[in-house]
Design an enzyme around this catalytic site. Structure first.
Site, PDB file in Angstrom:
ATOM      1  N   LYS A 121      46.336  59.904 -13.895  1.00 37.71           N
ATOM      2  CA  LYS A 121      47.174  59.568 -12.848  1.00 37.71           C
ATOM      3  C   LYS A 121      46.840  58.589 -11.868  1.00 37.71           C
ATOM      4  O   LYS A 121      47.856  57.914 -11.648  1.00 37.71           O
ATOM      5  CB  LYS A 121      47.326  60.928 -11.640  1.00 37.71           C
ATOM      6  CG  LYS A 121      46.184  61.374 -10.782  1.00 37.71           C
ATOM      7  CD  LYS A 121      45.583  61.279  -9.637  1.00 37.71           C
ATOM      8  CE  LYS A 121      44.132  61.165  -8.970  1.00 37.71           C
ATOM      9  NZ  LYS A 121      43.979  60.238  -8.450  1.00 37.71           N
ATOM     10  N   TRP A 173      34.948  60.093  -0.289  1.00 28.57           N
ATOM     11  CA  TRP A 173      34.516  61.034  -0.627  1.00 28.57           C
ATOM     12  C   TRP A 173      33.290  62.194  -0.594  1.00 28.57           C
ATOM     13  O   TRP A 173      33.642  63.774   0.137  1.00 28.57           O
ATOM     14  CB  TRP A 173      35.403  62.209  -2.270  1.00 28.57           C
ATOM     15  CG  TRP A 173      36.059  62.157  -2.804  1.00 28.57           C
ATOM     16  CD1 TRP A 173      36.415  62.526  -3.835  1.00 28.57           C
ATOM     17  CD2 TRP A 173      35.888  63.562  -2.748  1.00 28.57           C
ATOM     18  NE1 TRP A 173      37.019  63.400  -4.594  1.00 28.57           N
ATOM     19  CE2 TRP A 173      37.007  65.074  -3.327  1.00 28.57           C
ATOM     20  CE3 TRP A 173      35.999  65.250  -1.057  1.00 28.57           C
ATOM     21  CZ2 TRP A 173      37.384  65.445  -2.932  1.00 28.57           C
ATOM     22  CZ3 TRP A 173      36.043  66.022  -1.518  1.00 28.57           C
ATOM     23  CH2 TRP A 173      37.341  66.594  -1.787  1.00 28.57           C
ATOM     24  N   ASN A 227      45.440  53.426  -4.923  1.00 33.86           N
ATOM     25  CA  ASN A 227      45.543  52.835  -6.083  1.00 33.86           C
ATOM     26  C   ASN A 227      47.108  52.432  -5.914  1.00 33.86           C
ATOM     27  O   ASN A 227      47.966  51.139  -6.046  1.00 33.86           O
ATOM     28  CB  ASN A 227      45.588  53.672  -7.292  1.00 33.86           C
ATOM     29  CG  ASN A 227      44.279  54.400  -8.100  1.00 33.86           C
ATOM     30  OD1 ASN A 227      43.632  53.809  -8.278  1.00 33.86           O
ATOM     31  ND2 ASN A 227      43.749  55.097  -7.188  1.00 33.86           N
TER      32      ASN A 227
END
Length: 330
Positions: free
Chosen positions: A186, A11, A251
């Site tokens: 999430k 990121w 994930n």
């Protein structure tokens, strides 16, 4: 504009390259001296994104020099490192600088959101940037939309103006709690979606997991003070969709490996990078108990990854729970 980006992972690298294209003076800081020396020598980030860094991006291993006179400081480290970095920033950045946090998680020890951790050390305005934003796509200028959240609307609008272009669209939201919880929780559901894929289940199962996962995220969010509508936006549904379905999602990939029979330790070793959903599962499980909120999917994922529960048994438990109304608890 002078912008310091702290963290040269996926990121951090992607946002640094994006901001450089907007003609900001970008300073990219990394803690690892080894990574710093490699990037200085090659201008190529081989570990994260496998991309070249423009020569106009300034590289730093010294945090004090990286943030000196910066108008914006972007925290792009994993959630477990946010406290350490925030503490080091205390007294080092201008009181007028805006802090932008990209980390998605809930601190395991304190159960605090990332902006809460940052504010323990800094009095600066803190803006949260969240939403469906795989770094692999942002760095390639693939159209992406995210949300900015802060109690300081002017700070949000300033960052919106500074960060936005024709491939990176940003919306403003004042529900910091909801935006941060959506971005963090999430990842738990994405672990579940991956486990489902690893077990060989189909689209029906994943759709159910995502939808019912959103329901329990919303229940906890409302209990903690957020607006339920936030979870229908980019930080909720948007991020949930991309994280549960994309091959870029660490994930989901970790979940697939667990569904195929690997232990958590084996899965994390194979991924080789931070999987935020693991620690977030611990935090969310504790928060659900503190707030008295039903989070059955989170509970079963916790049991699978931390208590070695058989995933098929976990699915059976979810499918045979007491009958409910769909909007129960929301």
């Amino acid at each position: 504009m002078k912008i310091a980006v702290l963290g040269a992972g996926s990121w951090g690298t992607a946002i640094a390259i994006h901001l450089n294209k907007l003609n900001h003076q970008v300073r990219l800081w990394m803690r690892s001296k080894e990574q710093f020396e490699e990037l200085i020598a090659t201008r190529h980030n081989s570990r994260y994104l496998d991309v070249d860094l423009p020569s106009s991006i300034l590289l730093y291993n010294d945090l004090d020099k990286a943030v000196e006179d910066s108008e914006v400081v972007v925290i792009a480290v994993p959630s477990h490192a946010v406290r350490e970095v925030s503490e080091k920033l205390k007294g080092k950045i201008s009181k007028n600088a805006i802090v932008v946090n990209l980390a998605k998680g809930i601190e395991t020890s304190s159960l605090k959101r990332m902006s809460e951790v940052i504010k323990e050390y800094l009095l600066n305005p803190v803006v949260v940037l969240s939403g469906p934003s795989h770094a692999e796509e942002v760095v390639r200028q693939i159209p992406t939309a995210c949300v900015l959240a802060s109690e300081d609307v002017k700070a949000c609008e300033f960052i919106q103006e500074a960060f936005m272009n024709e491939t990176f669209r940003l919306y403003v939201n004042t529900d910091v709690i909801g935006v941060e919880l959506g971005g963090a929780l999430k990842n738990i559901i994405a672990l579940g979606a991956g486990i489902s894929d690893g077990l060989g289940f189909g689209d029906n199962t994943k759709a159910a997991l995502m939808t019912r996962g959103l329901a329990e995220i919303t229940r906890l969010g409302v209990a903690m003070g957020s607006d339920p509508l936030t979870f229908l936006g980019l930080a909720g549904v948007g991020d949930l969709i991309v994280t549960c379905t994309s091959n870029y999602s660490r994930n989901r990939r970790a979940g697939i490996l667990i569904g195929k029979g690997k232990s958590l330790k084996e899965a994390l070793k194979e991924i080789g990078m931070v999987v935020e959903g693991v620690n977030t599962t611990k935090s969310a499980y504790r928060l659900s108990q503190i707030y008295g909120v039903e989070m059955p999917i989170t509970k079963e994922i916790y049991s699978i990854i931390f208590e070695n529960k058989n995933p098929f048994e976990a699915v059976y438990n979810l499918m045979t729970r007491d009958k409910k109304h769909e909007l129960h608890g929301i």
